[in-house]
Design an enzyme around this catalytic site. Structure first.
Site, short mmCIF file in Angstrom:
data_model
loop_
_atom_site.label_atom_id
_atom_site.label_comp_id
_atom_site.label_asym_id
_atom_site.label_seq_id
_atom_site.Cartn_x
_atom_site.Cartn_y
_atom_site.Cartn_z
N ASP A 198 28.78 -16.48 -34.85
CA ASP A 198 27.44 -15.88 -34.75
C ASP A 198 27.56 -14.40 -35.06
O ASP A 198 28.65 -13.89 -35.29
CB ASP A 198 26.84 -16.15 -33.37
CG ASP A 198 27.64 -15.47 -32.28
OD1 ASP A 198 28.61 -14.76 -32.60
OD2 ASP A 198 27.30 -15.66 -31.11
N ASP A 231 24.87 -26.28 -31.90
CA ASP A 231 25.95 -25.79 -31.02
C ASP A 231 25.33 -25.55 -29.66
O ASP A 231 24.13 -25.27 -29.56
CB ASP A 231 26.54 -24.47 -31.52
CG ASP A 231 25.68 -23.29 -31.09
OD1 ASP A 231 24.62 -23.08 -31.71
OD2 ASP A 231 26.03 -22.61 -30.11
N CYS A 244 33.17 -45.51 -23.46
CA CYS A 244 33.75 -44.32 -24.09
C CYS A 244 35.23 -44.53 -24.40
O CYS A 244 35.97 -45.14 -23.64
CB CYS A 244 33.57 -43.12 -23.16
SG CYS A 244 34.25 -41.59 -23.81
N CYS A 256 37.36 -41.93 -25.08
CA CYS A 256 38.10 -40.67 -24.97
C CYS A 256 39.34 -40.84 -24.09
O CYS A 256 39.44 -41.80 -23.33
CB CYS A 256 37.21 -39.55 -24.44
SG CYS A 256 37.00 -39.54 -22.64
N CYS A 287 38.48 -41.33 -20.35
CA CYS A 287 37.95 -42.64 -19.96
C CYS A 287 38.97 -43.76 -20.17
O CYS A 287 38.95 -44.75 -19.45
CB CYS A 287 36.67 -42.94 -20.74
SG CYS A 287 35.28 -41.95 -20.14
N HIS A 314 35.98 -35.36 -22.23
CA HIS A 314 34.99 -36.44 -22.18
C HIS A 314 33.64 -35.98 -22.74
O HIS A 314 33.05 -36.65 -23.58
CB HIS A 314 34.80 -36.99 -20.77
CG HIS A 314 33.63 -37.92 -20.72
ND1 HIS A 314 33.69 -39.20 -21.21
CD2 HIS A 314 32.33 -37.72 -20.36
CE1 HIS A 314 32.50 -39.76 -21.13
NE2 HIS A 314 31.65 -38.88 -20.62
#
Lengths: 372, 372
Positions: free
Chosen positions: A90, A270, A308, A310, A313, A339
């Protein structure tokens, strides 16, 4: 930057953005790495566990610490952080405006004091481009004039006028520097302002989109307005944005916000929400939010979200995460962040699939159905 | 537990300890996972990045939070934390003694208040075995009677007397329970006390080593005595410990302490030093300690230790770690912890190689030579 619009499903878009460092498939959520680190993760996590093709870093923060010149010496953002994919930075205007005790916007730029040591600094449209040249981001943002809401129509009009003037100064300087070989592989986006006022948004979008930017962002939303006001503003503003360039909605938002704004034609997002909420105990799942500190999870052997994939998980129970959170174990922050970001990035991959199959409406209905 | 003494190099030993969950090659350093988490790491880090075959958890902490019965329901320590290798749990006596505002040792046990909520608890030799049955650790420790130093000879004598009495009560109870099928795959170590007084150490070691324990620990060191006093005490005490069982020096220490005590015949170590120091900015390297927050590292593109093969050293520069530390980024804690534990575990692997080749003296000389 190569931009390809691959498919649409009504207004929702699936695009590909190719920078010097990666190929980004949209819709995309960009994890926030304010200080050159996605909080609680290392870059192998970001690459191998999340598969992120683009992350954010903040110009304001990197300028103050460790300093953009240090970053430049250490191989710019890619060399310094070892993240080899794309960075978006930014302009620092928002942080100069919101983190500084004193912050004065004038015709030429924004004066502010460092939140770290109180030292005085002055950001101008050219100065933030120089800094972002040092950072070497793939996509940089222009300096825009922010307004604290509520504001008078007069002040908002001034903000738009200034933002357009700064945008012109920015794009001229940026292209001139590129001709000199500086930032040749970098790209620059303008930021459309105007609050939730449609006339102001029309004016800002029309003026900025006439300029030779590589992409356009919608700024100044998710600052306390109602969800529907945000969605309406996006729906309205998008009409004035070119079809052949990326559209980025800054600082947004919840999973619902992403789903709604993708439907309205946004490509890039974002937000600190998945990372910050993870640290506070709020985990995002396909069936809604879950507060892991709840006593109900103390002996719950299930994963956070059984759908999930990930690391968190696949390996750990809610009981273990509840214990880590309550015991303030540092390991909790990383597992929860993995996660939540996995959830966000996966949601974007699923949205993209739906757009490619022209089934976005069905996808959205299913998204809400699961949340009950 | 199967114990094999594979090689010696003077008094230094290379052994193999086979528990129900892993094969541990000594000398071994056991990372401390007080609350069932090695601080700042997850279990994949411990397994894949460090290759640790045994870690510690604290009985006192797990008993208070989340509670040993919760841990038992969640699959004991191995199921709850997902770490599939060996756990050693201490007895909780040391924490009851040091973390509690009130702590009273009596003939029957130690009364203390929780450091979390002030609730009253009473640890007895049997009670801490029951808790460790619930935790399911591969190696449990007996309750011992600790003495705040300096103490009178009379008080130390009482401590040894009590520790021996509790040890007898412990081993009888533990073996009886094993016959009932409880803790059949678990092992139990006694803890030799006696401060730095050789006569007391002789007495404590002789009394305890006559009992049917699976291994023996030296406790009560690294509490402020001089290094040479520690080394002399270990050298003396080891003479009274059996050759055919593991020898564990509790709560020790610096890399130098490990090297010195391996030379004196110690097989196992644990200490918070590599993990805690990592978080405070002190990194261990083959050439000594390095304080990563130093301004000298701000633009240092080198890894922490160019001889190190850890994730942190293979990927990141001192400059980036310096930046993460100074910016208080959470990611720093994990990267620093990975490095320090990798250093400790690798040092143990190198020490073992040297013992197997009967070159421990040369190894030790080289260790000190590099530190200059």
């Amino acid at each position: 930057m190569e931009f390809t619009l691959e498919a649409t499903s009504k207004n929702a878009r699936a695009c590909t953005i190719k920078t010097a460092h990666s190929t980004i498939k949209t819709p995309v959520f960009m994890p926030v790495g304010t200080l050159g680190s996605v909080k609680a993760l290392d870059m192998e996590d970001v690459l191998d566990l999340l598969g992120a093709e683009i992350i954010l870093a903040n110009t304001y923060h990197m300028y103050l610490r460790p300093g953009d010149e240090t970053v430049a010496k250490m191989g710019k953002l890619h060399g310094f952080t070892t993240y080899p994919k794309s960075f978006l930075t930014d302009s620092g205007g928002f942080q100069a405006f919101s983190l500084s005790d004193i912050s004065k916007a004038s015709e030429n730029g924004i004066e502010f004091r460092s939140h770290i040591d109180g030292s005085k600094h002055f950001f101008t449209p050219k100065k933030v481009i120089d800094i972002q040249h040092n950072l070497g981001s793939d996509i940089m943002m222009i300096l825009d004039d922010l307004v604290a809401l509520p504001a008078t129509g007069e002040r908002i009009a001034l903000s738009i006028e200034r933002t357009t003037a700064w945008a012109k100064e920015s794009i001229e300087y940026f292209r001139k520097k590129q001709k000199e070989g500086i930032g040749a592989e970098q790209n620059i986006f303008a930021i459309i302002q105007g609050g939730t006022d449609k006339a102001f948004r029309t004016k800002s979008a029309t003026e900025l989109c006439a300029l030779d930017f590589d992409g356009f962002a919608i700024g100044g939303l998710s600052v306390g307005e109602l969800n529907n006001e945000m969605y309406d503003t996006v729906e309205h503003t998008v009409k004035y944005m070119p079809k052949d360039k990326p559209r980025y909605l800054m600082g947004v938002g919840t999973p619902e916000d992403l789903i709604e704004n993708i439907e309205r034609g946004i490509d890039m997002f974002d937000c600190v929400m998945p990372t910050r909420n993870a640290r506070n105990g709020t985990l995002f799942t396909s069936f809604g939010r879950l507060n892991i500190k709840g006593a109900t999870y103390k002996e719950d052997a299930q994963p956070v979200d059984s759908e999930c994939e990930c690391l968190t998980c696949k390996r750990y129970s809610r009981a273990y995460l509840n214990h880590l959170f309550r015991s303030r174990e540092i390991a909790y922050f990383r597992l929860a962040t993995i996660h939540n970001l996995h959830y966000y990035l996966n949601l974007m991959r699923e949205a993209r699939e739906a757009i490619l199959e022209d089934k976005y409406a069905e996808f959205k209905a299913e998204f809400y159905r699961k949340r009950g």
